[in-house]
Design a protein around this motif. Sequence first.
Motif, PDB file in Angstrom:
ATOM      1  N   THR A   1       0.838  -1.209   0.000  1.00 40.42           N
ATOM      2  CA  THR A   1       0.000   0.000   0.000  1.00 40.42           C
ATOM      3  C   THR A   1       0.865   1.249   0.000  1.00 40.42           C
ATOM      4  O   THR A   1       0.614   2.198  -0.750  1.00 40.42           O
ATOM      5  CB  THR A   1      -0.936   0.001   1.226  1.00 40.42           C
ATOM      6  OG1 THR A   1      -1.742  -1.175   1.186  1.00 40.42           O
ATOM      7  CG2 THR A   1      -1.814   1.230   1.245  1.00 40.42           C
ATOM      8  N   LYS A   2       1.899   1.263   0.835  1.00 41.08           N
ATOM      9  CA  LYS A   2       2.796   2.422   0.905  1.00 41.08           C
ATOM     10  C   LYS A   2       3.550   2.616  -0.406  1.00 41.08           C
ATOM     11  O   LYS A   2       3.748   3.751  -0.854  1.00 41.08           O
ATOM     12  CB  LYS A   2       3.793   2.279   2.059  1.00 41.08           C
ATOM     13  CG  LYS A   2       3.159   2.467   3.413  1.00 41.08           C
ATOM     14  CD  LYS A   2       2.616   3.875   3.549  1.00 41.08           C
ATOM     15  CE  LYS A   2       1.896   4.081   4.840  1.00 41.08           C
ATOM     16  NZ  LYS A   2       1.333   5.417   4.982  1.00 41.08           N
ATOM     17  N   LEU A   3       3.962   1.532  -1.049  1.00 41.54           N
ATOM     18  CA  LEU A   3       4.646   1.636  -2.338  1.00 41.54           C
ATOM     19  C   LEU A   3       3.711   2.216  -3.395  1.00 41.54           C
ATOM     20  O   LEU A   3       4.122   3.081  -4.184  1.00 41.54           O
ATOM     21  CB  LEU A   3       5.184   0.271  -2.770  1.00 41.54           C
ATOM     22  CG  LEU A   3       5.982   0.243  -4.064  1.00 41.54           C
ATOM     23  CD1 LEU A   3       7.197   1.165  -3.994  1.00 41.54           C
ATOM     24  CD2 LEU A   3       6.423  -1.180  -4.388  1.00 41.54           C
ATOM     25  N   ASP A   4       2.455   1.793  -3.392  1.00 42.38           N
ATOM     26  CA  ASP A   4       1.474   2.357  -4.322  1.00 42.38           C
ATOM     27  C   ASP A   4       1.272   3.850  -4.060  1.00 42.38           C
ATOM     28  O   ASP A   4       1.192   4.648  -4.998  1.00 42.38           O
ATOM     29  CB  ASP A   4       0.134   1.619  -4.215  1.00 42.38           C
ATOM     30  CG  ASP A   4       0.202   0.201  -4.743  1.00 42.38           C
ATOM     31  OD1 ASP A   4       1.158  -0.114  -5.493  1.00 42.38           O
ATOM     32  OD2 ASP A   4      -0.689  -0.609  -4.389  1.00 42.38           O
ATOM     33  N   GLU A   5       1.208   4.238  -2.785  1.00 39.84           N
ATOM     34  CA  GLU A   5       1.067   5.655  -2.433  1.00 39.84           C
ATOM     35  C   GLU A   5       2.276   6.458  -2.908  1.00 39.84           C
ATOM     36  O   GLU A   5       2.126   7.566  -3.419  1.00 39.84           O
ATOM     37  CB  GLU A   5       0.925   5.825  -0.914  1.00 39.84           C
ATOM     38  CG  GLU A   5      -0.404   5.425  -0.352  1.00 39.84           C
ATOM     39  CD  GLU A   5      -0.452   5.556   1.167  1.00 39.84           C
ATOM     40  OE1 GLU A   5       0.374   6.299   1.744  1.00 39.84           O
ATOM     41  OE2 GLU A   5      -1.317   4.911   1.782  1.00 39.84           O
ATOM     42  N   GLU A   6       3.460   5.911  -2.731  1.00 39.91           N
ATOM     43  CA  GLU A   6       4.680   6.625  -3.126  1.00 39.91           C
ATOM     44  C   GLU A   6       4.731   6.865  -4.629  1.00 39.91           C
ATOM     45  O   GLU A   6       5.165   7.920  -5.078  1.00 39.91           O
ATOM     46  CB  GLU A   6       5.943   5.854  -2.701  1.00 39.91           C
ATOM     47  CG  GLU A   6       6.244   5.879  -1.243  1.00 39.91           C
ATOM     48  CD  GLU A   6       6.554   7.247  -0.671  1.00 39.91           C
ATOM     49  OE1 GLU A   6       6.909   8.180  -1.424  1.00 39.91           O
ATOM     50  OE2 GLU A   6       6.436   7.394   0.546  1.00 39.91           O
ATOM     51  N   THR A   7       4.317   5.880  -5.388  1.00 40.45           N
ATOM     52  CA  THR A   7       4.387   6.034  -6.843  1.00 40.45           C
ATOM     53  C   THR A   7       3.242   6.873  -7.392  1.00 40.45           C
ATOM     54  O   THR A   7       3.379   7.457  -8.465  1.00 40.45           O
ATOM     55  CB  THR A   7       4.411   4.655  -7.533  1.00 40.45           C
ATOM     56  OG1 THR A   7       3.291   3.885  -7.101  1.00 40.45           O
ATOM     57  CG2 THR A   7       5.692   3.899  -7.192  1.00 40.45           C
ATOM     58  N   ALA A   8       2.134   6.954  -6.664  1.00 39.29           N
ATOM     59  CA  ALA A   8       0.964   7.694  -7.164  1.00 39.29           C
ATOM     60  C   ALA A   8       0.945   9.161  -6.727  1.00 39.29           C
ATOM     61  O   ALA A   8       0.346   9.985  -7.413  1.00 39.29           O
ATOM     62  CB  ALA A   8      -0.320   7.004  -6.703  1.00 39.29           C
ATOM     63  N   ASN A   9       1.558   9.497  -5.606  1.00 39.62           N
ATOM     64  CA  ASN A   9       1.477  10.854  -5.058  1.00 39.62           C
ATOM     65  C   ASN A   9       2.825  11.563  -5.103  1.00 39.62           C
ATOM     66  O   ASN A   9       3.864  10.921  -4.920  1.00 39.62           O
ATOM     67  CB  ASN A   9       0.991  10.811  -3.596  1.00 39.62           C
ATOM     68  CG  ASN A   9      -0.377  10.193  -3.468  1.00 39.62           C
ATOM     69  OD1 ASN A   9      -1.247  10.419  -4.294  1.00 39.62           O
ATOM     70  ND2 ASN A   9      -0.573   9.404  -2.441  1.00 39.62           N
TER      71      ASN A   9
ATOM     72  N   SER B   1       4.800   9.491   1.545  1.00 39.34           N
ATOM     73  CA  SER B   1       3.770   8.894   2.394  1.00 39.34           C
ATOM     74  C   SER B   1       4.324   8.733   3.811  1.00 39.34           C
ATOM     75  O   SER B   1       5.520   8.534   3.992  1.00 39.34           O
ATOM     76  CB  SER B   1       3.315   7.547   1.829  1.00 39.34           C
ATOM     77  OG  SER B   1       4.394   6.654   1.766  1.00 39.34           O
ATOM     78  N   PRO B   2       3.461   8.846   4.818  1.00 36.24           N
ATOM     79  CA  PRO B   2       3.940   8.748   6.206  1.00 36.24           C
ATOM     80  C   PRO B   2       4.489   7.362   6.520  1.00 36.24           C
ATOM     81  O   PRO B   2       3.855   6.358   6.232  1.00 36.24           O
ATOM     82  CB  PRO B   2       2.699   9.041   7.046  1.00 36.24           C
ATOM     83  CG  PRO B   2       1.657   9.536   6.113  1.00 36.24           C
ATOM     84  CD  PRO B   2       2.037   9.137   4.738  1.00 36.24           C
ATOM     85  N   MET B   3       5.665   7.349   7.093  1.00 37.70           N
ATOM     86  CA  MET B   3       6.311   6.127   7.579  1.00 37.70           C
ATOM     87  C   MET B   3       6.967   6.469   8.911  1.00 37.70           C
ATOM     88  O   MET B   3       7.196   7.637   9.197  1.00 37.70           O
ATOM     89  CB  MET B   3       7.380   5.648   6.585  1.00 37.70           C
ATOM     90  CG  MET B   3       6.854   5.061   5.302  1.00 37.70           C
ATOM     91  SD  MET B   3       5.991   3.487   5.513  1.00 37.70           S
ATOM     92  CE  MET B   3       7.321   2.363   5.845  1.00 37.70           C
ATOM     93  N   PRO B   4       7.281   5.475   9.733  1.00 37.29           N
ATOM     94  CA  PRO B   4       7.996   5.781  10.970  1.00 37.29           C
ATOM     95  C   PRO B   4       9.316   6.498  10.657  1.00 37.29           C
ATOM     96  O   PRO B   4       9.951   6.241   9.626  1.00 37.29           O
ATOM     97  CB  PRO B   4       8.249   4.404  11.586  1.00 37.29           C
ATOM     98  CG  PRO B   4       7.177   3.537  11.014  1.00 37.29           C
ATOM     99  CD  PRO B   4       6.934   4.063   9.625  1.00 37.29           C
ATOM    100  N   PHE B   5       9.733   7.390  11.544  1.00 35.74           N
ATOM    101  CA  PHE B   5      10.895   8.243  11.309  1.00 35.74           C
ATOM    102  C   PHE B   5      12.168   7.437  11.069  1.00 35.74           C
ATOM    103  O   PHE B   5      13.026   7.837  10.295  1.00 35.74           O
ATOM    104  CB  PHE B   5      11.071   9.194  12.494  1.00 35.74           C
ATOM    105  CG  PHE B   5      12.125  10.240  12.290  1.00 35.74           C
ATOM    106  CD1 PHE B   5      12.085  11.109  11.214  1.00 35.74           C
ATOM    107  CD2 PHE B   5      13.171  10.364  13.191  1.00 35.74           C
ATOM    108  CE1 PHE B   5      13.047  12.083  11.027  1.00 35.74           C
ATOM    109  CE2 PHE B   5      14.146  11.335  13.025  1.00 35.74           C
ATOM    110  CZ  PHE B   5      14.079  12.192  11.941  1.00 35.74           C
TER     111      PHE B   5
ATOM    112  N   GLU C   1      13.793   3.177  -3.160  1.00 32.17           N
ATOM    113  CA  GLU C   1      14.123   3.729  -4.479  1.00 32.17           C
ATOM    114  C   GLU C   1      13.092   4.772  -4.911  1.00 32.17           C
ATOM    115  O   GLU C   1      13.457   5.812  -5.461  1.00 32.17           O
ATOM    116  CB  GLU C   1      14.234   2.606  -5.506  1.00 32.17           C
ATOM    117  CG  GLU C   1      15.474   1.747  -5.308  1.00 32.17           C
ATOM    118  CD  GLU C   1      15.500   0.517  -6.198  1.00 32.17           C
ATOM    119  OE1 GLU C   1      14.548   0.305  -6.978  1.00 32.17           O
ATOM    120  OE2 GLU C   1      16.482  -0.246  -6.096  1.00 32.17           O
ATOM    121  N   ALA C   2      11.813   4.500  -4.663  1.00 34.68           N
ATOM    122  CA  ALA C   2      10.766   5.460  -5.024  1.00 34.68           C
ATOM    123  C   ALA C   2      10.928   6.752  -4.224  1.00 34.68           C
ATOM    124  O   ALA C   2      10.790   7.853  -4.757  1.00 34.68           O
ATOM    125  CB  ALA C   2       9.386   4.853  -4.785  1.00 34.68           C
TER     126      ALA C   2
END
Length: 196
Positions: free
Chosen positions: A83-91, A95-99, A131-132
């Motif tokens: 889900t996070k990878l899809d968010e990164e490539t689409a927006n 995307s929020p991830m732990p620091f 990489e994204a």
Amino acid sequence: MALPKNLRNGFAPTEVEFLAESDMITIVPLHKMDALQLINGTYGPFRPPLKQEVPLWLAMTLKQKHKCQIQAPDWMDVDFLKTKLDEETANPEFSPMPFRFMEIAHLLLGCASDDIPQAETVRTLLKDLREARQSKARKGLQGLDPHYLQVDNMGLMEINEIRPFFSKAFNELRMLEPERTVGDSQTTASGMMSMS
């Protein structure tokens, strides 16, 4: 005391990982142990199969001695990472991830990959995510101006990677900008300075 030139621009990756080792993580002890009284706190007593929160460095030490299993953080789940990878490539935004997600993932995959469900898939997804995000960071640096750089949702390792380039580029841009007098600056309602 001034730092040597090679240490002025940021931390080494191992130093950033060292900082992440103080983050708390859940373990499941495999053996009964009394409480451990350490400088930064008391952990335990450890009673299988009761879960316990400990610093990452302690979890890794206990894992190496075959005294616990490490419970992977929720964000190291295959579906979550997809889900996070899809968010990164689409927006265009990060995307929020732990620091400290990159450092923690590297440490856990190195010492406790047998405790992480689908560890190789997780490793691949984290590499793709990195990489994204690196590509996004490079694109963001192209729009660098001498006043501002937005870095919402970037992790510590990511900030540390761009810091040397950013610092140098930011200083060069500031030197190229004409000097402003005190009267040219205006204070906004929030108290921030904006250059006109």
